[in-house]
Design a protein around this motif. Structure first.
Motif, PDB file in Angstrom:
ATOM      1  N   GLN A   1       0.885  -1.302  -0.001  1.00 23.50           N
ATOM      2  CA  GLN A   1      -0.082  -0.138   0.028  1.00 23.50           C
ATOM      3  C   GLN A   1       0.974   1.241   0.020  1.00 23.50           C
ATOM      4  OE1 GLN A   1      -2.585  -0.986   3.216  1.00 23.50           O
ATOM      5  NE2 GLN A   1      -3.998  -1.973   2.049  1.00 23.50           N
ATOM      6  N   GLU A   2       1.996   1.235   0.825  1.00 24.11           N
ATOM      7  CA  GLU A   2       2.932   2.440   0.761  1.00 24.11           C
ATOM      8  C   GLU A   2       3.703   2.513  -0.503  1.00 24.11           C
ATOM      9  OE1 GLU A   2       3.527   4.658   3.075  1.00 24.11           O
ATOM     10  OE2 GLU A   2       5.406   5.326   2.225  1.00 24.11           O
TER      11      GLU A   2
ATOM     12  N   GLN B   1       1.328   3.978  -3.111  1.00 22.97           N
ATOM     13  CA  GLN B   1       1.066   5.456  -2.724  1.00 22.97           C
ATOM     14  C   GLN B   1       2.226   6.292  -3.434  1.00 22.97           C
ATOM     15  OE1 GLN B   1      -1.647   6.750  -1.918  1.00 22.97           O
ATOM     16  NE2 GLN B   1      -0.593   8.539  -2.648  1.00 22.97           N
ATOM     17  N   ARG B   2       3.439   5.484  -3.258  1.00 20.81           N
ATOM     18  CA  ARG B   2       4.651   6.172  -3.868  1.00 20.81           C
ATOM     19  C   ARG B   2       4.525   6.548  -5.377  1.00 20.81           C
ATOM     20  NH1 ARG B   2       9.546   6.623  -0.647  1.00 20.81           N
ATOM     21  NH2 ARG B   2       9.036   6.148   1.516  1.00 20.81           N
TER      22      ARG B   2
ATOM     23  N   LYS C   1       1.978   6.455  -7.143  1.00 19.22           N
ATOM     24  CA  LYS C   1       0.974   7.589  -7.598  1.00 19.22           C
ATOM     25  C   LYS C   1       1.641   8.936  -7.513  1.00 19.22           C
ATOM     26  CE  LYS C   1      -2.881   4.816  -6.084  1.00 19.22           C
ATOM     27  NZ  LYS C   1      -4.293   4.728  -5.133  1.00 19.22           N
ATOM     28  N   THR C   2       2.126   9.071  -6.344  1.00 18.67           N
ATOM     29  CA  THR C   2       3.119  10.307  -6.272  1.00 18.67           C
ATOM     30  C   THR C   2       4.050  10.744  -7.184  1.00 18.67           C
ATOM     31  OG1 THR C   2       2.589   9.981  -3.578  1.00 18.67           O
ATOM     32  CG2 THR C   2       4.190  11.690  -4.278  1.00 18.67           C
TER      33      THR C   2
ATOM     34  N   LEU D   1      -2.822   2.430 -12.345  1.00 17.88           N
ATOM     35  CA  LEU D   1      -3.160   3.589 -11.364  1.00 17.88           C
ATOM     36  C   LEU D   1      -3.726   4.525 -12.289  1.00 17.88           C
ATOM     37  CD1 LEU D   1       0.481   3.643  -9.956  1.00 17.88           C
ATOM     38  CD2 LEU D   1      -1.748   2.472  -9.005  1.00 17.88           C
TER      39      LEU D   1
END
Ligand SMILES: CC(C)(COP(=O)(O)OP(=O)(O)OC[C@H]1O[C@@H](n2cnc3c(N)ncnc32)[C@H](O)[C@@H]1OP(=O)(O)O)[C@@H](O)C(=O)NCCC(=O)NCCS
Length: 173
Positions: free
Chosen positions: A104-105, A108-109, A111-112, A164
């Motif tokens: 999950q982390e 998120q990275r 996507k960022t 994504l």
């Protein structure tokens, strides 16, 4: 869980031990020989050059539980929004829900950083990794038959991918 960014100086020996356990005992990694510390230096340099994350987490003793990372999928310009990931936990830390938190982390990275798809290339016999990725929303994207040979048999691998919503404005620079 608190995630850290791993460095060669602090975490290379622990990541190397996790890699080498997988190389010598499993078909999760398609290599025959244990890696050396030198290869870890190159591994970290490649991550750093590509601005790719290597996330980790520590147990109460300050020892690395595992790591997750991604890197170039194929080195041609139009693949620039794709990354191939890896996620490895220490054996005694598997099956407790931690791998999911790592992913999950990592997602998120990605996507960022504006990537569009995360690709996993998984040994077709690694049923727990396949179930794990499906649980995270990754979708089956094909099989390559007999693409590897290890422990006296041919190995198939399967692609799994997560699409994504990023980037909002892809370019062809
Ligand atoms: C693959 C790996 C990262 C998964 O991490 P993990 O911490 O063991 O998995 P988790 O406990 O977070 O599982 C997350 C979800 O996947 C599911 N899952 C994991 N293994 C499963 C299995 N064998 N069968 C069915 N579901 C499974 C869990 O049920 C859980 O679902 P839930 O959230 O609904 O409870 C870890 O087991 C590992 O490091 N394995 C060895 C290295 C490896 O194979 N890496 C991947 C190479 S492609």
């Amino acid at each position: 869980m608190k995630f850290i960014d791993c460095t060669y100086e602090l975490h290379a020996p622990e990541i190397l031990a996790i890699f080498n356990h997988a190389i010598l005992n499993t078909t999760a990694l398609w290599e025959y020989k244990a890696r050396t510390t030198d290869t870890m230096k190159i591994w970290f340099e490649t991550k750093s050059a590509g601005n790719f994350p290597v996330i980790g987490a520590l147990d109460e003793q300050g020892t690395l539980i595992g790591f997750a990372s991604y890197g170039t999928f194929r080195p041609w310009a139009a693949y620039k929004y794709s990354v191939e990931h890896s996620v490895y936990l220490r054996q005694d830390q598997q099956g407790k829900g931690l791998g999911k938190l790592f992913m999950q982390e990592l997602i998120q990275r990605a996507k960022t950083q504006g990537f569009h798809t995360i690709i996993g290339a998984i040994d077709a016999d690694n049923k727990s990794s396949i179930a794990f990725h499906e649980n995270l929303g990754f979708e089956y994207a094909g099989t390559l038959k007999q693409a590897g040979y290890k422990f006296g048999r041919w190995l198939d691998f399967v692609f799994y991918q997560l699409i994504l919503e990023t980037p909002l404005h892809p370019t062809e620079d």
